[in-house]
Design a protein around this motif. Structure first.
Motif, mmCIF file in Angstrom:
data_model
loop_
_atom_site.group_PDB
_atom_site.id
_atom_site.type_symbol
_atom_site.label_atom_id
_atom_site.label_comp_id
_atom_site.label_asym_id
_atom_site.label_seq_id
_atom_site.Cartn_x
_atom_site.Cartn_y
_atom_site.Cartn_z
ATOM 1 N N HIS A 131 12.754 36.695 -19.655
ATOM 2 C CA HIS A 131 13.017 35.322 -20.108
ATOM 3 C C HIS A 131 12.545 35.118 -21.539
ATOM 4 C CE1 HIS A 131 14.222 34.355 -16.085
ATOM 5 N NE2 HIS A 131 14.454 33.093 -16.416
ATOM 6 N N ASN A 132 11.421 35.748 -21.924
ATOM 7 C CA ASN A 132 10.982 35.669 -23.322
ATOM 8 C C ASN A 132 12.062 36.224 -24.244
ATOM 9 O OD1 ASN A 132 7.604 36.646 -22.395
ATOM 10 N ND2 ASN A 132 8.469 34.605 -22.565
ATOM 11 N N TYR A 133 12.645 37.348 -23.861
ATOM 12 C CA TYR A 133 13.741 37.940 -24.637
ATOM 13 C C TYR A 133 14.947 37.007 -24.692
ATOM 14 C CZ TYR A 133 12.111 42.720 -25.570
ATOM 15 O OH TYR A 133 11.473 43.826 -26.076
ATOM 16 N N CYS A 134 15.290 36.407 -23.539
ATOM 17 C CA CYS A 134 16.458 35.514 -23.501
ATOM 18 C C CYS A 134 16.285 34.334 -24.449
ATOM 19 C CB CYS A 134 16.682 35.005 -22.072
ATOM 20 S SG CYS A 134 17.339 36.249 -20.946
ATOM 21 N N TYR A 135 15.076 33.776 -24.491
ATOM 22 C CA TYR A 135 14.840 32.618 -25.368
ATOM 23 C C TYR A 135 14.974 33.015 -26.853
ATOM 24 C CZ TYR A 135 13.358 29.548 -21.570
ATOM 25 O OH TYR A 135 13.338 28.766 -20.443
ATOM 26 N N ILE A 136 14.380 34.139 -27.247
ATOM 27 C CA ILE A 136 14.465 34.522 -28.660
ATOM 28 C C ILE A 136 15.898 34.884 -29.040
ATOM 29 C CG2 ILE A 136 13.908 36.969 -28.317
ATOM 30 C CD1 ILE A 136 12.817 34.780 -31.286
ATOM 31 N N VAL A 137 16.648 35.460 -28.113
ATOM 32 C CA VAL A 137 18.059 35.772 -28.369
ATOM 33 C C VAL A 137 18.849 34.486 -28.575
ATOM 34 C CG1 VAL A 137 20.181 36.646 -27.310
ATOM 35 C CG2 VAL A 137 18.107 38.034 -27.249
ATOM 36 N N HIS A 138 18.606 33.487 -27.724
ATOM 37 C CA HIS A 138 19.281 32.185 -27.880
ATOM 38 C C HIS A 138 18.941 31.549 -29.228
ATOM 39 C CE1 HIS A 138 21.454 31.549 -24.225
ATOM 40 N NE2 HIS A 138 20.395 31.633 -23.431
ATOM 41 N N ILE A 139 17.655 31.602 -29.595
ATOM 42 C CA ILE A 139 17.208 30.992 -30.858
ATOM 43 C C ILE A 139 17.878 31.664 -32.050
ATOM 44 C CG2 ILE A 139 15.202 30.728 -32.384
ATOM 45 C CD1 ILE A 139 13.522 30.387 -29.745
ATOM 46 N N LEU A 140 17.926 32.991 -32.044
ATOM 47 C CA LEU A 140 18.532 33.732 -33.162
ATOM 48 C C LEU A 140 20.033 33.500 -33.229
ATOM 49 C CD1 LEU A 140 16.547 37.079 -32.841
ATOM 50 C CD2 LEU A 140 16.382 35.448 -34.710
ATOM 51 N N ALA A 141 20.698 33.508 -32.078
ATOM 52 C CA ALA A 141 22.152 33.294 -32.057
ATOM 53 C C ALA A 141 22.506 31.884 -32.515
ATOM 54 C CB ALA A 141 22.699 33.551 -30.657
ATOM 55 N N ASP A 158 17.990 47.509 -22.079
ATOM 56 C CA ASP A 158 17.169 48.672 -21.736
ATOM 57 C C ASP A 158 15.964 48.257 -20.887
ATOM 58 O OD1 ASP A 158 18.653 50.647 -22.961
ATOM 59 O OD2 ASP A 158 17.665 50.392 -24.898
ATOM 60 N N PHE A 159 15.391 47.114 -21.244
ATOM 61 C CA PHE A 159 14.208 46.607 -20.526
ATOM 62 C C PHE A 159 14.532 46.352 -19.063
ATOM 63 C CE2 PHE A 159 11.889 42.835 -19.011
ATOM 64 C CZ PHE A 159 10.575 43.265 -19.149
ATOM 65 N N VAL A 160 15.642 45.678 -18.822
ATOM 66 C CA VAL A 160 16.056 45.358 -17.451
ATOM 67 C C VAL A 160 16.432 46.625 -16.694
ATOM 68 C CG1 VAL A 160 17.820 44.194 -16.075
ATOM 69 C CG2 VAL A 160 16.787 43.025 -18.011
ATOM 70 N N LYS A 161 17.081 47.560 -17.392
ATOM 71 C CA LYS A 161 17.511 48.817 -16.756
ATOM 72 C C LYS A 161 16.315 49.612 -16.258
ATOM 73 C CE LYS A 161 18.786 52.135 -19.409
ATOM 74 N NZ LYS A 161 19.526 52.917 -20.424
ATOM 75 N N ASP A 162 15.185 49.537 -17.008
ATOM 76 C CA ASP A 162 13.992 50.302 -16.647
ATOM 77 C C ASP A 162 13.137 49.619 -15.586
ATOM 78 O OD1 ASP A 162 14.738 52.215 -18.452
ATOM 79 O OD2 ASP A 162 13.517 51.401 -20.081
ATOM 80 N N CYS A 163 13.439 48.342 -15.307
ATOM 81 C CA CYS A 163 12.651 47.614 -14.308
ATOM 82 C C CYS A 163 13.098 48.002 -12.899
ATOM 83 C CB CYS A 163 12.817 46.102 -14.481
ATOM 84 S SG CYS A 163 12.008 45.484 -15.964
ATOM 85 N N SER A 164 12.156 47.942 -11.967
ATOM 86 C CA SER A 164 12.484 48.297 -10.584
ATOM 87 C C SER A 164 13.380 47.241 -9.945
ATOM 88 C CB SER A 164 11.199 48.458 -9.768
ATOM 89 O OG SER A 164 10.400 47.292 -9.869
ATOM 90 N N ASN A 165 13.112 45.942 -10.264
ATOM 91 C CA ASN A 165 13.967 44.884 -9.733
ATOM 92 C C ASN A 165 15.036 44.545 -10.762
ATOM 93 O OD1 ASN A 165 11.952 43.932 -11.412
ATOM 94 N ND2 ASN A 165 12.064 41.856 -10.611
ATOM 95 N N GLY A 193 26.922 44.259 -26.026
ATOM 96 C CA GLY A 193 25.676 45.006 -25.913
ATOM 97 C C GLY A 193 25.763 46.080 -24.838
ATOM 98 N N TYR A 194 26.346 45.708 -23.682
ATOM 99 C CA TYR A 194 26.513 46.692 -22.615
ATOM 100 C C TYR A 194 27.456 47.811 -23.042
ATOM 101 C CZ TYR A 194 23.935 44.438 -18.849
ATOM 102 O OH TYR A 194 22.927 43.934 -18.066
ATOM 103 N N VAL A 195 28.528 47.445 -23.775
ATOM 104 C CA VAL A 195 29.474 48.461 -24.259
ATOM 105 C C VAL A 195 28.781 49.391 -25.247
ATOM 106 C CG1 VAL A 195 31.549 48.821 -25.639
ATOM 107 C CG2 VAL A 195 31.540 47.076 -23.867
ATOM 108 N N ARG A 196 27.974 48.809 -26.144
ATOM 109 C CA ARG A 196 27.274 49.625 -27.147
ATOM 110 C C ARG A 196 26.319 50.605 -26.464
ATOM 111 N NH1 ARG A 196 23.428 47.003 -31.763
ATOM 112 N NH2 ARG A 196 25.411 46.190 -32.527
ATOM 113 N N LYS A 197 25.637 50.179 -25.421
ATOM 114 C CA LYS A 197 24.699 51.054 -24.727
ATOM 115 C C LYS A 197 25.446 52.187 -24.028
ATOM 116 C CE LYS A 197 21.041 50.563 -25.034
ATOM 117 N NZ LYS A 197 20.137 50.888 -26.143
#
Length: 468
Positions: A131-141, A158-165, A193-197
């Protein structure tokens, strides 16, 4: 009330707050982690800070950490480093909820928000929530900083992909958009972003296959990419072309480029540059010129180095006429011919005995403010000596010495060697005097040629006596 009694009262309150804080921390509902925030959860799962903290000084009060950080950011972004030492005891109380609160306070000031985000991530080394990432992404966009927003969005993937949940990023971005300004372009960026990854995954596999020389498998992966709607990027194309080149299969590389263009894949000018230079280095200037003509029709603009490389290759293959055609095209397009190309043209002309053309080229070179080098001097002197035009050779050697301060001993020795062949030692000694006055100094090879000349002159003199 006296100052002493006030101080005593304050100390009493601090001691009381510390006592109750320690007492509450031992209760069952408090966190056992030293770095987590001690909170009481309400019905909406939002943390409620211990009210007894308000009895502490501001810089030791966890309730004030958001205000302290916000105040520092408003003053100067560089104040965070100073603040870090000032509020060191409060750092363990800076949780994901507090980070979000600070970010929301600065959603209209993306520079401060990003400074704070990087400070928490890099300087404090804290693990941020999605959620911290989501907020900063919204602010920058929202502030139109799309490039930075995309970079952080890729980090979040990448962060979400590496998380267990595994989280649904789309839902997270929608959820966070309710609390702050947002631009709908964020959701398009998420797809990109998903395409780039893949692309990174596909490129990693393709690069690995190319390094092992397994070009067929690499090509299959490219077709799979295109079939999945993922367009190969410049890295994909470069790796494939280099892979074919290492195997000596430049024709296959060219065919692949043509095939990719049919699929609508954009080929960068760097790929074309690489192909043309590679063909030149394999001494295939006609193939290089052919591909240059074809891609120029599609808007490709070759750099001057590409033209100069073509000239050099044509000359190396003794195709001076074709090299001159390339030079004429450069002149027509007002592209400057460099020293390397002129040197190749002059040397090639001398090699086939066309000294007049070589001199003409040097004149054009000088007119373009390009100065000759010792190699050009050497080639011209050798050419005139081969044609036994000794006077012209000496005149040219003097010209290079006086005009350009080029005292090439090798060129001088070529001239000395030519004089010794004639056996006329008087003329050779006169040449020595003239050259020494210009600044030429004889070396061991010069002495060797002079001795050879003296022996030859002696032999000729004996033959003359015997003949008489």
């Amino acid at each position: 009330m006296t100052r002493a009694s006030l101080n005593a009262l304050n100390q009493s309150l601090v001691n009381s707050a510390n006592f109750y804080g320690n007492f509450i921390s031992k209760l069952p509902f408090s966190s056992s982690s030293a770095s987590s925030l001690q909170t009481i959860e309400n019905s909406q799962c939002k943390p409620l800070l211990n009210p007894l903290y308000n009895l502490l000084p501001e810089t030791r009060n966890p309730n004030k950490i958001v205000d302290l950080i916000s105040s520092s950011l408003k003053q100067n972004n560089s104040q965070l480093t100073l603040l870090q030492n000032h509020i060191k005891p409060l750092i363990p109380h800076l949780g994901c909820h507090e980070i979000t609160r600070v970010l929301l306070r600065f959603q209209s000031d993306c520079s401060s928000a990003l400074t704070f985000f990087n400070w928490v991530k890099n300087d404090l080394g804290m693990k941020l929530s999605s959620h911290n990432y989501c907020y900063i992404v919204h602010i920058l966009a929202w502030s139109k900083n799309f490039s930075l927003a995309m970079n952080l969005l890729c980090e979040l993937i990448d962060f979400v992909k590496d998380c267990s949940n595994c989280e649904d990023l789309f839902e997270s971005l929608v959820s966070c958009s309710k609390d702050c300004n947002f631009d709908a372009v964020v959701f398009d960026m998420l797809i990109k972003g998903y395409v780039r990854k893949d692309i990174v995954s596909y490129n990693t596999l393709i690069s690995g296959y190319c390094k092992e020389g397994r070009m067929q498998e690499s090509k299959y992966l490219v077709h799979e990419m295109i079939g999945n709607g993922i367009s190969p990027d410049s890295f994909t194309c470069r790796v494939l072309v280099e892979g074919y080149r290492k195997q000596g299969r430049l024709v296959s590389a060219l065919n692949l480029v043509v095939e990719l263009r049919r699929f609508g894949v954009s080929i960068s000018s760097g790929i074309y540059d690489f192909l043309i230079v590679s063909l030149c280095r394999e001494d295939r200037p006609f193939a290089a010129k052919n591909i240059l003509g074809r891609i120029s029709q599609d808007g490709y603009v070759p750099k001057p180095d590409i033209y100069n490389e073509l000239i050099k290759t044509f000359c190396r293959c003794n195709n001076v006429a074709d090299a001159l055609l390339v030079k004429a095209e450069m002149v027509r397009k007002r592209i400057k011919v460099n020293l390397v190309a002129y040197r190749a043209l002059i040397c090639s002309s001398c090699r086939i005995g066309k000294t007049h053309e070589a001199e003409s080229l040097m004149a054009k070179m000088l007119k373009s403010d390009i100065l000759p080098d010792p190699h050009i001097c050497r080639v011209l002197i050798q050419c005139y000596c081969d044609q036994m035009d000794i006077d012209k050779a000496e005149s040219m050697l003097s010209f290079f010495a006086k005009k350009f301060r080029i005292f090439d001993t090798e060129s001088y020795n070529v001239l000395v060697s030519t004089y010794t062949e004639s056996g006329d030692m008087e003329k050779l000694m006169e040449l020595q005097d003239r050259m020494m006055k210009l600044g030429f100094a004889p070396n061991s090879l010069t002495c060797k040629y002079v001795i050879h000349g003296l022996l030859k002159a002696k032999r000729l003199y004996k033959q003359k006596l015997l003949g008489s």
